[in-house]
Design an enzyme around this catalytic site. Structure first.
Site, PDB file in Angstrom:
ATOM      1  N   ASP A 388       0.754  -1.025  -0.142  1.00  0.00           N
ATOM      2  CA  ASP A 388       0.039  -0.041   0.063  1.00  0.00           C
ATOM      3  C   ASP A 388       0.944   1.104   0.155  1.00  0.00           C
ATOM      4  OD1 ASP A 388      -2.391   1.613   0.186  1.00  0.00           O
ATOM      5  OD2 ASP A 388      -2.603   1.178   2.290  1.00  0.00           O
ATOM      6  N   GLU A 391       2.540   4.951  -4.408  1.00  0.00           N
ATOM      7  CA  GLU A 391       2.100   6.119  -5.459  1.00  0.00           C
ATOM      8  C   GLU A 391       3.358   6.988  -5.555  1.00  0.00           C
ATOM      9  OE1 GLU A 391      -1.196   4.239  -4.024  1.00  0.00           O
ATOM     10  OE2 GLU A 391      -0.079   5.800  -2.772  1.00  0.00           O
ATOM     11  N   ASP A1253     -22.045 -25.608 -69.742  1.00  0.00           N
ATOM     12  CA  ASP A1253     -22.247 -24.659 -68.836  1.00  0.00           C
ATOM     13  C   ASP A1253     -23.757 -24.245 -69.076  1.00  0.00           C
ATOM     14  OD1 ASP A1253     -22.679 -22.500 -67.026  1.00  0.00           O
ATOM     15  OD2 ASP A1253     -21.074 -21.177 -68.321  1.00  0.00           O
ATOM     16  N   GLU A1256     -29.172 -25.033 -66.706  1.00  0.00           N
ATOM     17  CA  GLU A1256     -30.268 -25.253 -65.702  1.00  0.00           C
ATOM     18  C   GLU A1256     -31.563 -25.658 -66.331  1.00  0.00           C
ATOM     19  OE1 GLU A1256     -26.847 -23.681 -64.184  1.00  0.00           O
ATOM     20  OE2 GLU A1256     -27.809 -22.970 -66.110  1.00  0.00           O
ATOM     21  N   ASP A1360     -20.304 -19.062 -60.456  1.00  0.00           N
ATOM     22  CA  ASP A1360     -19.829 -17.500 -60.683  1.00  0.00           C
ATOM     23  C   ASP A1360     -19.919 -16.831 -59.520  1.00  0.00           C
ATOM     24  OD1 ASP A1360     -19.923 -18.506 -63.370  1.00  0.00           O
ATOM     25  OD2 ASP A1360     -21.907 -17.347 -63.985  1.00  0.00           O
TER      26      ASP A1360
END
Length: 1669
Positions: A388, A391, A1253, A1256, A1360
């Site tokens: 203690d 400081e 390619d 789809e 992509d």
């Protein structure tokens, strides 16, 4: 500049914009940057990610014990960019995110650098500033409205002002925004200073000495910044376990007798209580290293008195040493100090009078201090030290003679410190220390005292941990010491202000922190002390302490039946219950720099409401503490962050989240809430930790939204200075109780397994409270350190969404006969009643299966008037084999479309019940099927839930799932490999759609793999090709909705993940074996301008010596993008170039789309003309029209010039030709397609593989040209539309009309509505057949659109994608889904460096490293983007790409062998960790790493600027591929160094990997000798295999097997430790050379390459058998 304002806190005098320094010169030695400025020379250096220093000559710099001179070489890419502003000088620190973020901008004000005045200002990105100390901050987040905080250590009272206190902390954290990204700023300067925060927001540092030594610490979260800061200054120490107990102290007990009275009354009160202190009153006249032999005569025995009851004793020491003599003789400690010359001196070298102060920066002083403490401990035994007044405090100003008038005591500028006087209550600034003038080192006094006291502690306590506890501190003290918040007062303000103080010291790296409970000064009221004991029970350092002259405030002083005692006992018992959790938090702080007391903001930074929370705090991540901090209050305003929370004391889940509530906390309660997702270790409490550590342990499990939780326990003896690894508790501790919060239903039974024995708990051990939903499992005997699994089965009601459409409301819900209930948004508000669905009627069981008739429950109305209900259905369940079964639900009276995909099913069912690993049960009402795994009795499919629907265009079925771990379903972009089951829905419908979150993409794969609690796995395929969606919910459960066909399910039983894939691919078809060369690196781009560009690329790649096997041409090589043509202007020389490349061992692949242009002059385009002749194109049904269903794709009209400046739709309308789509189901179409391919190969250009390619099928118009689809509109816009991309545009968006007709090979006519998702699948086999028949070699086909069994003929790329960092992780997830067999395609990968957008250097390099381990390794990007091939970035990039591709090519024999094993056995090639380590549940979530087969672990870098990657080391022995060194850990996450040049690779022990010296392409590498990497396991054994053939032949395979006998030869040479062995092979010798263990001459050429690698040459491989496919 002068500008008076009406606010006094705003500067009226301020700098002009051109004030400051200018940069004169700049240099860059190594990784630093040095600048010379025009006022003296200033040097700025920055290192790694955070450090820069500004000085001009030899000046004082902090001699920090832990902060070392940083390396001049950064350990990887910086997370920031430093920008230099030349005039006036300034620095800007940018976070290198995209976009960049400015973090620290010093151009807001000028640099001032005078001898005793240094100033620097910086603008910050937000007002979220935390830290700077030590002060009393009344809030945790700083007020940025012109507040100035002085920093200079001072013995002052923490009473709420802005004055400086005990510690010196020029550090703050700034939270940037809701991303959590944060940074810390540390000025390592110990001189007096002040910090001003202003509303810009900005911060200004003003210091009066030293240098400006700044550290900027960049983190992704606030916790990560604390991690960085504590790495810099030193990790916090682990306190001894006992120090986490409750502690009592006061200044001036008066006598030891009074101390014992306090101890005894608190023992008698039954309070958990571990530590007693004595303050300075124990000393003789306050002299350190003495005790009062009158009032404390028995103090030497006091520690034993405490130890007898399992308690500890701590003494205080101040630094000041009196010059007076002791009562009965000399003051020997003083005299020894004189002799050693240990004191701080005056400027003239003499010692001050009356009181002396040790100079702890002096080694002689440190030695003296250690010796004095050792002597005192022998006289007065104690357990730890409390220091203690350091400081350093002085009760006179400077000294008894005052201080000299000089610039140190009276500097030109004094910061706004208390009293505005430098030497007030401390020493003169010109006092001398070894480190320098007190002016410079004042704030380091406590720090230096801690370092000295730690040395003394180690000398006194040896291997015992003990601890040091200090009042004054500096960054780095936490490595050795704790801290308390000083001499507070017994008032309601100080109880509040303690919380921001504790939170700040956790930021500062001192987690062992607390305030004096009930207050130090003044008398504490019973109400205040009650509330303070409640919250103080959750201070890390929990001590009640008060001052001389005030009333006793230890809990028992208020009376045994007082509320203070009762509530203290209650919450201290909770504290002691949770000490294993708290101790674990301290361990994690010590190891990882984590906070213990944690701001709510650290866990919930994305919620801005948490940024200013300072009246609540957390223990770690999982315990929220809400105290009462005001008098007379029972309702507290509390914030509940966004998570599930449970009341700790009742277990009840609170309903509020992300809300401020009024929490009821009567006088005896504090708010304690557990966060869902945490597992907290606990232990039965006792009156001390000595006794509590002997008691059984337990777990508190708080389930989160996903019914998941995790946690950790660190356990050792609690006392040893070095933490134990593999610690075994001598008390044979066991876990006796598990509490689980958030269990929705009572368990039917509970099983406990240790891996060998399974025990069923009896009813007395299971206590379930339905009102609280808490499950208690008691009287367990689970030994600490062993592994157990606890399973329980519950029957959970599943609320299935009855109104999945968007326009739901209560009336529409109830019109369907469903229940409407307002719920959280994610939960269905409209759900089916329990008995909704179908009811069984006739049920017939046979040895081979079950047949059931089911009828719709007519109590409920029809749900969709446009979709006719089918009221009578049949269910056929077939026991296909012992590990597979099928259930088919269909209309027995009217034939419906069924998927025309052939599956390889067993010829006869399995009729022997004993050979089946499952049993099937039928639930009658509502109808449902349950599939049960016999071995574990787990239900792995359970559709006995409401909501089963079978109508013409809407079919729905749901099932409970056995766990939260589900993988599969595609093709959609998933952010993680494991599905998040929190009400996520995915649409499945093949579409030309780049990957995006929840967007349906190119393929459809309604297959998933599920893990079970027993760690078994199973797979489920729904063979249905209509548009559909799947919805997960956290029950856990899964709902399928499809809009046509039937429900045809297939289940495979595993039980391992790898066996699931093997069984699945056995059914749908094994993956094709690709040509060897197709495993080489490949290059492509859309947008090559001409053949010269390809030729130049090829030349540059060869010159760079980058391995490279395949070159592609995208649609640019065609004439007007038409199949089977060649652009004679730009690509006229391409055929010759291809011939040249192929002669060099290269291969060539070109693209083909399915759409055929239809506007060419008759006779000019054979592909279309012959297609018309053979009737190959898709048409309308005859009843509607005989015309082709025209679309538009890439082909252009003849004789047009495309204006690319027009918008896309206009370009399509004006320039794109009509296109016809071949119907590949028809045999005639397959023949026509093959003829076109063969003709092109023979007459125009050679090729080695084909890339198909846009299948789809994709179209640039919606449905057909003119967008007017004929026929039934319910097919184009069905009654139920799954959540697809452009959902409101209908099914024909960007594809064909659903009414289009296709004709199966059988002649059956079907609607495109039913077979749309099969288009790419039907396109693939004809392409593969054409390739083989044309080239006579195996080659490879790469397709975009896929369906289960596409992998029989082709590979697939992930489409992509985008040039973005997040795509690296997503590519691993996508690749695992594809390669794993969830989509059953082994040849897969993502476009390396991204297809769309501009790639960035570091990202592309890291992607090249990752992509080198894609099975399909291709760099590909789009038109109008910069090149991104390896030679486009410069020599450094090319070299690093070459290095990683050389590793790939080295390991191609291993990869090819994996491809063969996939082809023959159905094994995976790219393999998630869970496939090899399914018993290790940590692997179930890992998707940032993957394996090649069983033996090569790949840990890539996936984020920008990362040079250390966090990776998991599975539970086995592993070797670093690069060094051959064994990894020392197993079953743990570790940090792996990952500089820009490196990807982490590890080889698994017990395996042999074949390899081959790499070359520029595989034609040449295959000519080199082979080798083996032999990674020996702990038994010295390894095995592996090599498949080898010509790499491209069709139908015949040659296999070379290399087994572990060769390892035995090496073992015979005495290698008896874990080693990775490299063995070179060639094929010139006989089998005997390899297998003769006596041929020791074989290993004569063995040499040690490194410490852990052996090279053995001259072993021979052999060629054995020939296998026909």
């Amino acid at each position: 500049c002068w500008s008076p304002l009406n606010e006094t806190n705003v500067p009226w005098c301020f700098f002009s914009k051109n004030h400051g320094y200018s940069v004169v010169s700049e240099s860059k030695p190594d990784s630093t940057r040095e600048f010379s400025l025009n006022r003296d020379d200033a040097i700025i250096k920055h290192y790694d990610t955070y450090h820069w220093l500004l000085d001009n000559k030899a000046r004082f710099e902090v001699p920090h014990e832990h902060v070392q001179s940083l390396s001049d070489t950064p350990n990887g890419p910086l997370k920031y960019r430093l920008e230099l502003i030349q005039k006036p000088f300034g620095l800007k620190v940018w976070r290198t995110t995209s976009p960049e973020k400015l973090l620290f901008d010093t151009t807001i004000g000028p640099l001032v650098f005078a001898d005793q005045y240094l100033q620097l200002s910086a603008k910050l990105p937000s007002h979220n500033i935390y830290g700077i100390g030590e002060h009393v901050h009344q809030t945790f987040r700083h007020d940025t409205n012109w507040r100035t905080w002085p920093i200079f250590t001072r013995d002052a009272f923490p009473n709420g002002g802005t004055h400086n206190l005990y510690g010196h902390y020029p550090y703050f954290t700034c939270l940037e925004d809701t991303s959590g990204q944060s940074f810390g700023v540390f000025l390592m300067n110990s001189n007096a200073m002040e910090v001003t925060i202003q509303p810009a927001p900005a911060v200004t540092f003003r210091t009066i000495g030293g240098v400006l030594d700044f550290y900027i610490l960049i983190g992704e979260t606030p916790e990560a910044v604390v991690d960085e800061f504590t790495k810099l200054i030193g990790r916090p120490f682990i306190p001894p376990y006992w120090s986490l107990g409750f502690q009592l102290s006061r200044w001036d007990y008066g006598s030891l007798e009074e101390v014992k009275k306090v101890v005894e009354r608190n023992r008698q009160a039954g309070l958990p209580y571990d530590v007693q202190y004595t303050d300075i009153d124990y000393m003789e006249n306050k002299k350190i290293f003495t005790y009062d032999m009158d009032k404390f005569a028995e103090l030497p025995q006091f520690a034993d008195y405490m130890h007898d009851k399992g308690q500890k004793y701590i003494v205080i020491l101040d630094p000041a040493v009196s010059t007076g003599q002791r009562i009965n003789g000399p003051y020997e400690a003083l005299e020894r100090g004189h002799a050693a010359k240990v004191w701080v001196t005056e400027p003239d070298g003499v010692w001050p009078g009356e009181t002396l102060f040790p100079d702890y920066t002096n080694q002689a002083c440190i030695d003296w201090w250690v010796d004095e403490i050792s002597r005192f401990h022998k006289e007065v035994k104690h357990d730890a030290l409390w220091i203690d007044m350091n400081e350093v405090a002085n009760f006179v100003k400077g000294g008894i003679k005052g201080c000299a008038d000089n610039k140190l005591n009276y500097p030109p500028f004094t910061p706004r410190i208390l009293d505005d006087l430098m030497y007030s209550k401390t020493l003169c600034m010109d006092a001398k220390h070894k480190w320098g003038d007190h002016y410079d080192v004042h704030s380091l006094y406590g720090y230096s005292m801690v370092l000295a006291t730690d040395k003394a502690s180690k000398a006194v306590f040896g291997k015992s941990r003990s601890m040091v506890f200090t009042r004054s501190s500096f960054p780095g003290v936490g490595k050795y010491s704790g801290h308390w918040l000083g001499d507070n007062g017994a008032n309601w303000n100080d109880i509040k202000w303690a919380i921001p103080g504790m939170l700040e010291f956790n930021l500062f790296g001192i987690p062992y922190i607390g305030a004096d409970i009930c207050g130090f000064f003044d008398d504490s009221t019973e109400e205040l002390c009650t509330r303070w004991m409640q919250v103080g029970a959750f201070y890390p350092f929990s001590r009640n302490h008060n001052a001389q002259g005030y009333a006793d405030q230890d809990p028992a002083a208020y009376g045994f039946d007082s509320l203070v005692v009762n509530t203290s006992r209650h919450y201290l018992n909770i504290r002691y219950t949770l000490l294993p959790y708290l101790y674990t938090l301290f361990y994690k702080a010590h190891v990882n720099g984590e906070t213990v007391v944690r701001p709510v903001m650290h866990e919930f930074y994305s919620d801005s409401e948490t940024w200013a929370v300072h009246k609540q705090f957390m223990w770690g991540a999982h315990l929220l503490i809400t105290p009462v901090l005001d008098p007379g209050v029972e309702f507290v305003e509390a914030y509940i962050p966004d998570a599930i929370w449970y009341n700790f004391e009742t277990g009840i889940k609170i309903t509020d989240r992300k809300a401020t509530i009024n929490m009821h906390l009567p006088a005896d309660k504090i708010g304690l809430h557990l966060r869902g997702g945490g597992i907290l270790p606990v232990q039965r409490p006792d009156i001390t930790t000595t006794y509590s550590r002997l008691h059984p342990m337990g777990l508190i499990v708080a389930l989160d939204d996903n019914k998941a939780a995790s946690g950790e326990l660190f356990w050792d003896d609690g006392d040893s200075r070095v933490a134990h690894n593999g610690y075994t508790d001598p008390n044979n501790l066991k876990f006796e109780k598990i509490t689980v919060m958030g269990v929705n239903s009572a368990p039917a039974h509970v099983l406990v397994s240790d891996g060998n024995v399974v025990i069923t708990l009896n009813e007395s051990q299971i206590d379930y409270d339905s009102s609280t939903q808490v499950l208690h499992l008691t009287n367990l005997e689970l030994e600490l350190g062993k592994e157990y699994t606890v399973n329980w089965e519950v029957k959970i009601s599943v609320n299935i969404d009855c109104y999945p459409e968007e326009d739901k409301d209560q009336a529409k819900c109830e019109a369907r006969g469903c229940i409407w209930e307002v719920r959280p948004i994610s939960n269905p508000q409209c759900y089916y009643p329990e008995n909704h669905g179908y009811i069984t009627s006739n049920k017939v069981e046979t040895p081979s299966g079950i047949t059931v008739d089911i009828d719709r429950n007519s109590e409920f109305p029809s749900q969709r008037s446009r979709s006719r209900d089918i009221s009578k259905l049949r269910v056929d369940i077939t026991y296909m084999s012992g590990r597979s079964l099928r259930w088919k639900i269909f209309d027995p009276y009217n034939a419906r479309y069924e998927v025309p995909v052939h599956l390889d099913l067993p010829a006869t069912p399995e009729t022997d019940e004993t050979k089946r690993e499952y049993r099937v049960q039928i639930n009658d009402k509502p109808f449902g099927i349950q599939v049960i795994r016999k071995e574990t009795n787990e239900i792995i499919w359970d559709s006995a839930v409401p909501g089963f629907t079978f109508s013409d265009q809407f079919l729905q079925i749901s099932t409970r799932l056995p766990s939260d771990y589900v993988y599969g379903f595609g093709e959609t972009e998933h952010p993680t490999y494991k599905h998040d089951l929190n009400f996520h829905k995915y649409g499945l419908f093949a579409k030309d759609q780049p990957p995006g979150y929840k967007l349906n993409s190119y393929g459809v794969h309604p297959f998933y793999m599920g893990l079970e609690k027993s760690k078994s796995a199973h797979g489920v395929l729904l063979l249905n090709s209509n548009a559909m969606d799947v919805t997960f919910q956290p029950t856990p459960a899964l709902t399928y909705r499809t809009i046509g066909g039937i429900l045809d399910f297939y289940m495979v039983m595993g039980p391992t993940p790898e066996e699931v894939v093997q069984q699945y691919t056995e059914m749908i078809g094994r993956p094709v074996l690709p040509a060897y060369w197709s495993l080489g690196f490949q290059l492509c781009r859309y947008g090559y301008a001409n053949d010269t560009e390809i030729a130049d690329l090829y030349r540059d790649m060869k010159a760079a010596k980058i391995p490279y096997d395949v070159q592609y041409a995208d649609i640019d090589y065609m004439e007007r993008q038409m199949d089977f043509t060649l652009d004679q202007v730009n690509f006229k020389e391409l055929p010759a170039l291809v011939d040249q490349m192929r002669a060099d061992g290269m291969r060539f692949i070109f693209i083909l789309d399915p759409a055929i242009a239809g506007n060419e002059t008759k006779g000019s385009y054979p592909a279309f003309d012959t297609g018309i002749e053979k009737d190959v194109f898709i048409k309308w049904p005859p009843e509607l029209s005989n015309d082709i269903v025209w679309g538009k794709v890439w082909p252009d009209y003849p004789n047009v010039t495309v204006d690319n400046s027009l918008d896309w739709d206009t370009q399509v309308e004006l320039f794109r030709a009509f296109a016809a789509f071949p119907d590949f189901f028809k045999t005639s179409t397959a023949e026509w397609w093959g003829e076109q391919i063969k003709d092109y190969y023979n007459n125009i250009m050679k090729f080695d593989g084909l890339w198909i390619d846009m299948n789809e099928p994709a179209s640039f118009v919606h449905g057909t040209v003119g967008e007017n689809c004929l026929g039934n509109d319910d097919l184009e816009n069905p009654p139920y539309m799954p959540p697809l991309e452009s959902q409101l545009r209908g099914l024909n968006h960007k594809t064909l009309c659903m009414n289009s007709e296709q004709i199966l090979a059988s002649g059956t006519r079907v609607k495109h509505y039913d077979v749309h998702n099969l288009y790419g699948w039907s396109h693939t086999k004809p392409t593969y057949d054409a390739l083989l028949s044309t080239t006579g070699k195996r080659g490879v086909v790469i397709t975009r659109s896929t369906y289960p069994s596409s992998g029989r003929w082709a590979g697939h790329w992930l489409g992509d994608n985008y040039s973005a960092w997040d795509q690296l992780l997503k590519s691993i997830v996508g690749m695992c889904l594809v390669v794993l067999g969830k989509i059953s395609i082994t040849i897969t990968g993502a476009d390396i460096c991204g297809f769309f957008n501009v790639a960035e250097y570091e990202m592309c390099l890291r992607w090249m490293q990752l992509g080198a381990f894609y099975p399909f390794s291709r760099n590909h990007n789009t038109i109008n983007m910069p090149r991104q091939d390896p030679v486009a970035w410069g020599t450094g990039f090319a070299n690093m790409s070459r290095d990683v591709l050389n590793i790939r090519y080295t390991l191609l024999p291993y990869l090819y062998t994996l491809m063969y094993e996939a082809h023959v056995h159905g094994n995976t090639v790219v393999r998630p960790l869970l496939h090899e380590f399914v018993t290790d549940e940590k692997t179930w979530d890992i998707d940032r790493q993957f394996l090649w087969g069983p033996a090569l672990l790949i840990t890539p870098v996936l984020e920008m600027g990362v040079t250390v990657v966090r990776g998991y080391v599975p539970k086995d022995l592993w070797y670093d591929y690069h060094t051959g060194k064994a990894v020392e850990v197993q079953g743990r996450f570790v940090d792996m160094d990952a500089p820009l040049t490196k990807i982490n690779l590890h080889v698994r022990a017990g395996h042999i990997l074949p390899w081959q010296k790499p070359e520029s392409n595989t034609q040449y590498s295959r000519l080199n000798p082979l080798g083996l990497i032999v990674a020996l396991n702990d038994e010295g054994v390894a095995n592996g295999s090599l498949f080898w053939d010509d790499g491209e032949g069709i139908g015949e395979f040659h296999l070379c097997v290399c087994v572990c006998v060769c390892v035995c030869v090496c073992l015979g040479m005495g290698i008896m430790r874990n080693l990775m062995v490299l063995i070179s092979l060639d094929v010139s010798s006989s089998i005997n050379d390899l297998f003769n263990p006596g041929s020791l001459e074989i290993c004569e050429n063995m040499t040690f390459l490194q410490s852990d690698i052996i090279c053995c040459t001259a072993l021979r491989c052999f060629q054995s058998e020939v296998f026909s496919e």
